[in-house]
Design an enzyme around this catalytic site. Structure first.
Site, short mmCIF file in Angstrom:
data_model
loop_
_atom_site.label_atom_id
_atom_site.label_comp_id
_atom_site.label_asym_id
_atom_site.label_seq_id
_atom_site.Cartn_x
_atom_site.Cartn_y
_atom_site.Cartn_z
N ILE A 1 0.83 -1.21 0.00
CA ILE A 1 0.00 0.00 0.00
C ILE A 1 0.86 1.26 0.00
O ILE A 1 0.39 2.34 0.32
CB ILE A 1 -0.97 0.01 1.20
N GLY A 2 2.12 1.08 -0.37
CA GLY A 2 3.05 2.22 -0.37
C GLY A 2 4.13 2.03 0.66
O GLY A 2 5.05 2.84 0.78
N THR B 1 13.22 3.16 2.62
CA THR B 1 11.75 3.07 2.67
C THR B 1 11.25 3.13 4.11
O THR B 1 10.17 3.66 4.37
CB THR B 1 11.25 1.78 1.99
N GLU C 1 3.36 1.99 11.67
CA GLU C 1 2.54 2.76 12.61
C GLU C 1 3.35 3.67 13.52
O GLU C 1 2.92 4.77 13.85
CB GLU C 1 1.69 1.83 13.51
#
Lengths: 172, 330, 733
Positions: free
Chosen positions: C464-465, C628, C699
């Site tokens: 999702i990226g 990333t 998160e």
């Protein structure tokens, strides 16, 4: 005009997209964005809001950055449109595309084509030099993944190169 | 949006000829198309005026500037004459929207922006401005962004433009052409308060077309400041904006112009008040008195009392900044 | 085997070229023969019953094919179970177009299907939906007395909170509130349902779990499993919004089944406000401490909103029992049912909310104790998770405090509020800690080495990226001993080996472990195979075997794969593995931690606050890709700033409707809102959490940021704002 037979007929439209001439028939209510995405399968330009509130649909119209979602296709007769698909030179990526990869200036990639097109125009406008100016100049392009810092870094890196090689300008 | 017919005339007369009760002129389309997609605007014919010869910025005989209605917002903000002689206008334009939208939006269209009131925009709920007589849910609902001045029982919406706030302060004139000929409208008379007819934003007659905006000879090229306060750093409508322009005579106010955005159904100005402070010392004490006077009639709603304080502070700040500034644009 | 590990290197995203050239296709961008477009018609009232739907005017338009509603939709399951997806809340799941009940404003009540999108939308505006409206309640505060204990089990209370709190020399008792927030990924939810020649459905869906969507469609519409395949090659952000199959999927499938034609349904931005969201919460934090700042008592109480049909619960209060050492802890968590849609996990669900209360209260306590906020946290450092009574597998939070503070220059902080000013701006420095669970789920992966020497690794997970394509390639490269260029990682396809939902920061630990094992086994199979076929290789140690340039290389010798495989009578070497959480974890608590330091500049006269500088120091175990991973934290910080300053759904409770349902008035940060952000990954070796030693970073970047901003606002101005977001009206001096 709710009568069923009143939906206006298609009208002719001629425009150049990424250097290629197109002769098309469009309904007046079709936006440039829907023309690109649905009729021409150029899905690189994204629909994030359809109301000019996110910038994901940013393309270059005669070299200027615009929101394709708030542009009627029929009003672009005779124009030159550049989309993300038209930035790379064959297999060689545009300096901004390279910089976006190098700086990880995207995550999900959905706002990315709009960001890149917007930054290409930013370079050609020639007004954004400082970091703060780049940030303001790129604020019409939302990024929900939050890649802003890397986007600025990528633009900062590619700006001088684009200005030098005049790659900020439109490609007819 | 509903289906519509499309035509693109090449001169003003042709455009006026096509205009009718269910037609709409379109130039940049940044607001109109948005409204059409929400079914708030439902024209049956769009008259594309981008082919009309209204793209020039020309000097007027009185030393001012005439801005063709089709001059783009970005182009106008970067016009050398605007940057040099009307920096307040440049600042205001650049405070609005995004670079993309400023490229698209026309000068004339900017004047015709409709309110961002959430109820006006949501065609599923009542709104006197969109559907007269259905009521104003903002009065008893969400009204943080709404008017503190000049509102009526029927409507508490505010005008969203930044550019217009500067044009009000600069006492621009709106040139219009219609079936009955052409006329000029003083900027103060162009937008209106909601009163009994909130559906009417301005005093344009049916099928009248804005052809140009005229600026008087420059009087405020130095001590000006456009201050915009919004909920994020960019790309947001104003909570409060202030267009402040001063002409200083030594340490006194030679002439004052002050217009507020985000407070009313139109850019808010009080020429009598401006005149009253002529000759007063250019100090923050004076600016505080100006702010108090400007807002003395404020009638906040349940969620926007902060706007009175904010506008008060913003006026003082903007006047102070204008006083310190020396002609720079940004 | 490559000399240097690929994991740990800042590899560019393998999907980067596709994304920067516009070639990456998202769910609503797949063409199909005769594709039809659906447009959703939504309810304008929050509660009621549909009396009548008049489709005549819409159907009369040439090019409009169908208007689906509860009265004419294809058959769908009636009971709850088929709708209970992998992230379902307790209760009765929403069933789109199932019956005449209107449960919330914005609910889909019809789907117009037409030959093009604009026509479908126009026709939708002609559909007349008559609803007998009932009374509604959407205001959490007004309905608070109807709250009940959330069904989720809370950690047992420990010690005696009341006694300890009352006896504590220093006490904080503060209330905080947060608004509804919507995920608003840049890509609106979309599903393209392609009806194949054999009648089966190939669905491109915006989802964080292709198999979750697949099972939902199959069960709700009672289709054979092999008739439904769900793909999600690229997902334009989700942040939790794709954890449950959203209604556009069901609607598009209905259209395709009814018409036997391919159908696409893309939600409008307005409709992105008509399903799951982060729920509004009211929180109360009570902290008792001794004169040195040692926590004697903690109580965290939260009340969140939910729908009338499901009980959405998340971990809001648990963190207060695990982040610090404290012997007397009590928690309470209540839900209030309203006429709204069910909330949904949203980036750092629960923690992003609970840590606002806890970390703001800790800041208030630090001031009362007269201790530096970092020092207060160090005094209360916990080696074990008090909720579970288990030691942490690793917890380099001290290093986060220290390295973060050093990089930020925290030691120069004057503790006195309003002590720094430049021009019209007051400058404030605030900090907060963060915590998130380091979970691992069961996951499968397949590794297939083909005759050209190319390694295909696959799992049904998504990207999702987050960088899944890239980091899985890196993990595979190390495990297989191959170059990145010779490896392709495939994902986003329900027909691939089973993977959990992509969420909770557990994709690297779960799918990554499976990828690693599959590639390791593949490699040893390759060695065994080669040694069997070429006896001369029998004595060669395994690490001498190199797979490169389409060949097996052992020293100077080269062997073509085709030959090798032919000998084995196969066209490829293939291994599929299922990885499960290691037994080692059992005695331990596993979590990521962070310390966030924030500088704000506040213009009190104008009520504006600018976050000028952030340092986020993160302990997340081993980082597979620093580039990333850093981006994940940077993005998390932007989210935290949005939570602190911008995001809130504005609900008109008279209408029962969210009114700022657009991106002009639902504010998320823009580029100009962000100051400099620095990310530090502190060293945190951990061989217990999983075999990669990696804890996940999706998160943790969000957690604590909003509290740090509020604490910095206090330091700047001396004003505590406890009602989030910290907007102009609340900051105005």
């Amino acid at each position: 005009m709710s009568d069923s037979d009143c939906i206006p007929a298609h009208q002719p439209l001629e425009l150049s997209i990424n250097g290629q001439r197109h002769q098309l028939q469009v309904a007046p209510w079709m936006t440039l964005l829907d023309l690109l995405r649905d009729q021409l399968d150029l899905t690189g330009s994204k629909k994030g809001c359809d109301h000019g509130q996110c910038g994901a649909c940013t393309v270059l119209r005669n070299g200027q950055r615009v929101n394709a979602c708030l542009t009627l296709a029929i009003m672009c007769d005779g124009d030159c449109i550049t989309t993300i698909e038209g930035l790379a030179d064959d297999e060689r990526l545009h300096p901004l595309q390279q910089a976006f990869i190098r700086h990880d200036a995207f995550q999900c990639g959905y706002c990315t084509p709009g960001q890149i097109c917007s930054a290409v125009a930013l370079a050609s406008e020639g007004r954004a030099l400082s970091r703060a100016e780049i940030q303001e100049g790129m604020s019409g392009n939302l990024c929900r993944c939050g890649a802003y810092g890397n986007i600025v870094a990528a633009v900062e890196e590619a700006l001088p190169q684009m200005i030098a090689s005049d790659q900020g300008g439109p490609r007819a | 949006m509903i289906p519509f017919a499309y035509s693109k005339p090449t001169d003003v007369a042709g455009a006026l000829q096509l205009a009718g009760p269910d037609s709409h002129f379109i130039a940049g389309g940044t607001n109109l198309l948005d409204l059409m997609k929400e079914n708030v605007a439902q024209p049956q014919r769009l008259i594309d005026i981008t082919g009309l010869p209204l793209r020039e910025v020309t000097a007027t005989a009185s030393g001012g500037l005439s801005i063709g209605a089709l001059v783009g917002n970005a182009e106008l903000a970067r016009h050398p004459r605007i940057e040099a002689d009307y920096p307040l206008l440049a600042q205001a334009i650049l405070a609005g929207a995004s670079p993309q939208l400023r490229n698209m939006a026309s000068s004339g269209g900017n004047l015709l922006q409709r309110t961002r009131c959430a109820y006006f925009y949501d065609s599923a709920v009542p709104c006197n401005k969109r559907a007269p007589g259905t009521g104003c849910p903002a009065r008893s609902g969400l009204n943080r962004n709404h008017a503190i001045l000049g509102a009526s029982q029927h409507c508490v919406a505010v005008h969203p433009s930044d550019m217009c706030v500067a044009l009000a302060a600069l006492e621009a004139t709106v040139q219009v052409q219609g079936p009955a000929g052409s006329r000029q409208i003083a900027f103060a008379d162009f937008h209106r308060l909601p009163g009994e007819q909130p559906e009417r934003d301005n005093t344009l007659a049916d099928n009248e077309l804005i052809t140009a905006i005229e600026l008087p000879a420059p009087r405020f090229a130095e001590h000006v400041h456009y201050l915009k306060v919004r909920d994020r750093a960019s790309y947001a409508f104003a909570l409060i904006s202030v267009a402040a322009a001063l002409r200083l005579e030594g340490e006194r106010i030679g002439e004052l112009r002050l217009a507020l955005g985000g407070v009313a159904h139109k850019p808010w100005r009080d020429p009598a008040l401006e005149a009253r402070f002529q000759g007063q010392p250019a100090t923050s004490a004076t600016y505080t008195q100006i702010a108090q006077a400007m807002l003395s009639g404020a009638q906040p709603l349940a969620h926007n009392a902060f706007k009175v304080t904010l506008a008060h502070n913003a006026i003082i700040r903007a006047l102070g900044q204008a006083q310190r500034r020396q002609g720079a644009t940004a | 085997m490559s000399a240097q590990a690929i994991s740990g290197q800042p590899l560019d995203r393998t999907d980067g070229p596709a994304k920067v050239t516009g070639k990456a296709r998202y769910a609503g961008e797949y063409p199909a023969e005769g594709l039809l477009y659906g447009s959703v018609v939504s309810s304008a009232v929050a509660h009621g019953r549909i009396r009548h739907i008049d489709c005549q005017a819409a159907l009369a338009l040439p090019g409009v094919i169908e208007v689906l509603h509860h009265g004419n939709r294809p058959p769908m399951a009636a009971d709850d179970e088929p709708y209970e997806d992998d992230d379902a809340a307790d209760g009765h799941p929403f069933r789109p177009l199932f019956n005449d009940r209107v449960l919330y404003s914005g609910q889909p009540v019809a789907l117009v299907i037409a030959e093009n999108l604009e026509l479908a939308r126009y026709a939708g505006s002609l559909v007349r939906v008559e609803i007998d409206a009932g009374s509604h309640q959407t205001d959490l505060c007004a309905a608070r007395d109807q709250g009940y204990d959330a069904p989720a089990e809370l950690p047992k209370p420990r010690g005696d909170f009341a006694e300890a709190f009352n006896a504590a020399p220093l006490r904080i008792d503060a209330q905080y509130s947060t608004p509804n927030e919507h995920h608003n990924p840049m890509e609106p939810h979309a599903s393209t349902v392609i009806v194949e020649a054999d009648g089966s459905l190939l669905i491109h869906d915006k989802t964080q779990g292709t198999q979750n969507s697949q099972a939902y469609v199959q069960e709700v519409f009672k289709l054979p499993k092999e008739q439904v395949r769900v793909c999600a090659a690229f997902v334009g952000g989700a942040f939790g919004s794709g954890l449950r199959p959203q209604y556009q999927l069901a609607l598009a499938v209905m259209g395709a089944l009814k018409l036997k034609r391919s159908v696409r349904v893309t939600l409008t931005r307005q409709q992105m406000f008509t399903f799951g969201y982060r729920p509004r919460t009211l929180q109360r934090l009570q902290l008792g401490a001794d004169a040195d700042g040692r926590l004697l008592a903690i109580r965290h109480e939260a009340t969140g909103q939910t729908s009338r049909f499901e009980d959405f619960s998340e971990h809001v209060v648990e963190w207060s029992g695990m982040l610090y050492r404290c012997d007397n802890v009590a928690m309470a968590y209540q839900l209030v049912p309203l006429d709204v849609y069910t909330p949904l996990d949203m980036r750092a669900p629960g923690a992003a909310l609970g840590l606002i209360g806890l970390e703001c209260a800790m800041d208030e306590l630090a001031e009362q104790v007269g201790l530096d906020p970092v020092a207060l946290r160090q005094v209360n450092f916990a080696d074990s998770n008090g909720n579970e009574g288990k030691p942490y597998s690793s917890k380099a939070l001290r290093e986060c405090y220290e390295q973060g503070a050093e990089r930020f220059g925290w030691e120069r902080r004057n503790p006195v509020p309003r002590s720094q000013q430049e021009g019209d701006e007051l400058i404030g420095w605030g900090m907060a800690g963060g915590v998130w669970e380091a979970m691992q789920m069961k996951a499968s992966a397949k590794a297939r080495l083909d005759a050209d020497g190319h390694l295909w690794v696959s799992s049904a997970t998504t990207d999702i990226g987050t960088g899944t394509y890239t980091v899985m390639t890196q993990i595979a490269a190390d495990a297989a001993g191959m170059a990145v260029e010779d490896i392709t990682f495939q994902l986003g396809d329900s027909s691939l080996p089973t993977a959990p939902l992509q969420g909770g920061s557990f994709t690297v630990s779960s799918v990554g472990s499976a990828v690693r094992q599959a590639c390791q086994v593949l490699r040893s199979k390759l060695v065994t195979l080669a040694q069997a076929r070429y006896p001369a290789l029998a004595g060669e140690p395994a690490d001498r075997f190199v797979v490169a340039d389409g060949q097996l290389q052992v020293g100077e010798r080269r062997f073509a794969f085709a030959d090798l495989l032919q000998g084995a009578g196969d066209d490829a070497l293939e291994v599929q593995i299922t990885a499960e959480p290691g037994a080692k974890r059992e005695g331990f608590a596993c979590a990521t931690h962070s310390a966030v330091f924030v500088e704000v500049r506040v213009d009190e006269a104008l009520g504006t606050l600018r976050v000028s500088r952030v340092v986020s120091a993160v302990a997340a175990g081993r980082v597979i890709n620093p580039k990333t991973a850093r981006s994940q934290i940077l993005g998390g910080v932007v989210w935290g700033v949005g939570m602190a300053l911008h995001e809130q759904a504005e609900v008109d409770h008279n209408l029962g409707r969210t009114m700022n349902h657009n991106l002009a008035e639902y504010h998320i940060p823009v580029n100009a809102d962000m100051g400099e952000v620095e990310v530090i990954f502190v060293d945190e070796p951990d061989d217990i959490v999983n075999e990669l030693g990696s804890k996940g970073v999706g998160e943790i970047g969000v957690v604590g940021v909003a509290a740090a901003v509020a604490n910095a606002l206090y330091h700047a101005t001396g004003r505590r704002v406890r009602d989030f977001p910290l907007t102009v009206d609340k900051i105005l001096g």
